[in-house]
Design a protein around this motif. Structure first.
Motif, PDB file in Angstrom:
ATOM      1  N   TRP A   1       1.523   4.226  -2.942  1.00  0.00           N
ATOM      2  CA  TRP A   1       1.235   5.627  -2.601  1.00  0.00           C
ATOM      3  C   TRP A   1       2.441   6.526  -2.901  1.00  0.00           C
ATOM      4  CZ3 TRP A   1       2.919   7.807   2.511  1.00  0.00           C
ATOM      5  CH2 TRP A   1       2.432   9.094   2.730  1.00  0.00           C
TER       6      TRP A   1
ATOM      7  N   ARG B   1       0.835  -1.207   0.000  1.00  0.00           N
ATOM      8  CA  ARG B   1       0.000   0.000   0.000  1.00  0.00           C
ATOM      9  C   ARG B   1       0.872   1.261   0.000  1.00  0.00           C
ATOM     10  NH1 ARG B   1      -3.675  -2.147   3.547  1.00  0.00           N
ATOM     11  NH2 ARG B   1      -2.372  -1.724   5.342  1.00  0.00           N
ATOM     12  N   ARG B   2       1.875   1.300   0.841  1.00  0.00           N
ATOM     13  CA  ARG B   2       2.677   2.526   0.984  1.00  0.00           C
ATOM     14  C   ARG B   2       3.659   2.712  -0.170  1.00  0.00           C
ATOM     15  NH1 ARG B   2      -0.504   5.760   3.644  1.00  0.00           N
ATOM     16  NH2 ARG B   2      -1.623   4.475   5.134  1.00  0.00           N
TER      17      ARG B   2
END
Ligand code: HEM
Length: 409
Positions: free
Chosen positions: A186, A182-183
């Motif tokens: 992002w 996820r990061r």
């Protein structure tokens, strides 16, 4: 089954290498890790040996589960030679500039003061989680990455998960992988927006430097790899929350230090060093022998893993008098050698693999531990402050619960 094996060995915890060495009676002991021959070593000479690239190389040394959670794939940790030096210079530029460190400490203590005003109104706070939110918000903005107040708790939870899940095969591990995925997505998107001119990154910020960095081959980092390296700034800084929680643990165990810690900056720096020495965090570091080498009477075959026992060295009675006593005074006026205190590795961080965030770690901890000592909050007795040496990374089981003095009893 190589990976399963490595995780099983890692799961034996901080006592694994010290126990093996004790049983063998030497500073070097042969074992196996992930089906490969491995040698565990300890002591300043061992650290010197490990940081010589002629003896130990980092590529193909880190188990995939550690890359997939803690460091990211293709990270600086896994490079050797010129490729490492070029990538490392990027970190040194961003992380070892005194003005930049001061700015980060200023942001973090300001964020702590804001948060602390709110903490005292809550029934209780968990220090590890609450301090990780303070640090995550401050370091992410310091790095030039825009993040709103509302986004910070989820970001901090993801960063904690990446640290918490690298050495276990269970749900903590899968949480860590999801958080990393996820990061990375992002931050890769943010790097692309900087490169396209859509987002302005402040001059000198980690975001701007990483987005513009050119590797040894002259090319920009792939956005995903740039995200990996930005996470290698934001995640470990947030991990200083572990040392903040250990500080809370130490203050609960040895409250006689509270006043001095709150008031004396030189003592606060000594405290930071003693917390990093005394409490278990990074267990060991390692690489592979590029050829047959010798250390401490052990022959290390080509390709064998060489592991430097960081926890063991930080508790070696030949280096530290009464090593299992928590005594910050031992660092007052003490010169710290490049290869003796090794919670973040040894040698020269500019050229070798030693942690480039060590000055940041010490500065943040030396600033936050006094803030903690001044908080009008108690560490109530009805919580589990046990620190298991079988759990990597270790933590006080409760995360250190703090309550307003009037709220318990
Ligand atoms: C490397 C520990 C904080 C960034 C390392 C290493 C250790 C370590 C053991 C490996 C050294 C080696 O392989 O020789 C810690 C601990 C920290 C911390 C316990 C406390 C929270 C930080 C911070 C940053 C950071 C605050 C960045 C702001 C890095 C990077 C590397 C590294 C980029 C890779 C260096 C290389 O391979 O050349 N750290 N660190 N660390 N650390 Fe830290």
């Amino acid at each position: 089954m190589r990976l399963e094996n490595s995780l099983a060995l890692l799961a034996k915890g901080y006592a694994w290498l010290p126990d093996l060495r004790r049983a063998s009676g030497g500073r070097a002991v042969g074992t196996r890790l992930g089906g490969l021959p491995a040698v565990g070593i300890e002591g300043p000479e061992a650290a010197r040996f490990l940081y010589d690239e002629d003896h130990v190389r980092r590529s193909h040394a880190l188990p995939e589960p550690v890359q997939g959670t803690l460091f990211g794939k293709g990270a600086v940790h896994t490079l050797d030679g010129e490729a490492h030096r070029v990538r490392k210079a990027m970190f040194v530029q961003v992380l070892m500039d005194p003005a930049g460190i001061d700015a980060l400490v200023g942001r973090t203590t300001a964020a702590w003061d804001d948060a602390a005003r709110e903490w005292v109104t809550r029934p209780q706070v968990v220090l590890l989680d609450a301090s990780s939110e303070v640090i995550a918000g401050a370091v992410t903005r310091w790095a030039g990455v825009p993040v709103s107040d509302a986004e910070v708790p989820a970001l901090a939870a993801d960063l904690r998960a990446m640290v918490d899940g690298f050495a276990t095969a269970g749900p903590r591990h899968w949480r860590a992988r999801r958080a990393r995925g996820r990061r990375e997505r992002w931050l890769a998107g943010i790097v692309e927006r900087v490169r396209s001119g859509e987002l302005d990154a402040p001059p000198g910020s980690a975001l701007r430097v990483v987005a513009a960095h050119r590797d040894l081959d002259g090319g920009l980092l792939d956005p995903r790899l740039a995200a990996v390296e930005l996470l290698n700034v934001i995640r470990p800084t947030t991990a200083v929350a572990w040392f903040t929680a250990f500080s809370g643990h130490a203050l609960a165990r040895w409250p006689e230090y509270r006043e001095r810690l709150a008031a004396d900056p030189a003592f606060a720096e000594a405290w930071a060093h003693e917390v990093r020495r005394f409490y278990p965090f990074a267990p060991f570091i390692g690489g592979r022998a590029p050829r047959r080498v010798e250390f401490g009477g052990q022959t290390i075959p080509r390709n064998a893993m060489v592991l430097l026992d960081l926890y063991g060295q930080n508790h070696d009675a030949q280096l530290w008098e009464d090593p299992y006593a928590f005594r910050p005074e031992r660092f007052l006026g003490r010169e710290i050698g490049a290869y003796d205190l090794v919670p973040q590795g040894g040698g020269d961080p500019r050229t070798g693999h030693r942690c480039p965030g060590e000055q940041i770690t010490v500065a943040l901890l030396a600033a936050l531990a006094p803030c903690l000592a001044r908080l009008p909050l108690d560490v109530p007795a009805d919580q589990d402050l046990t620190i298991s040496l079988r759990r990597i990374p270790a933590r006080p089981a409760s995360g250190v619960v703090l309550r307003p003095a009037a709220a318990h009893g």
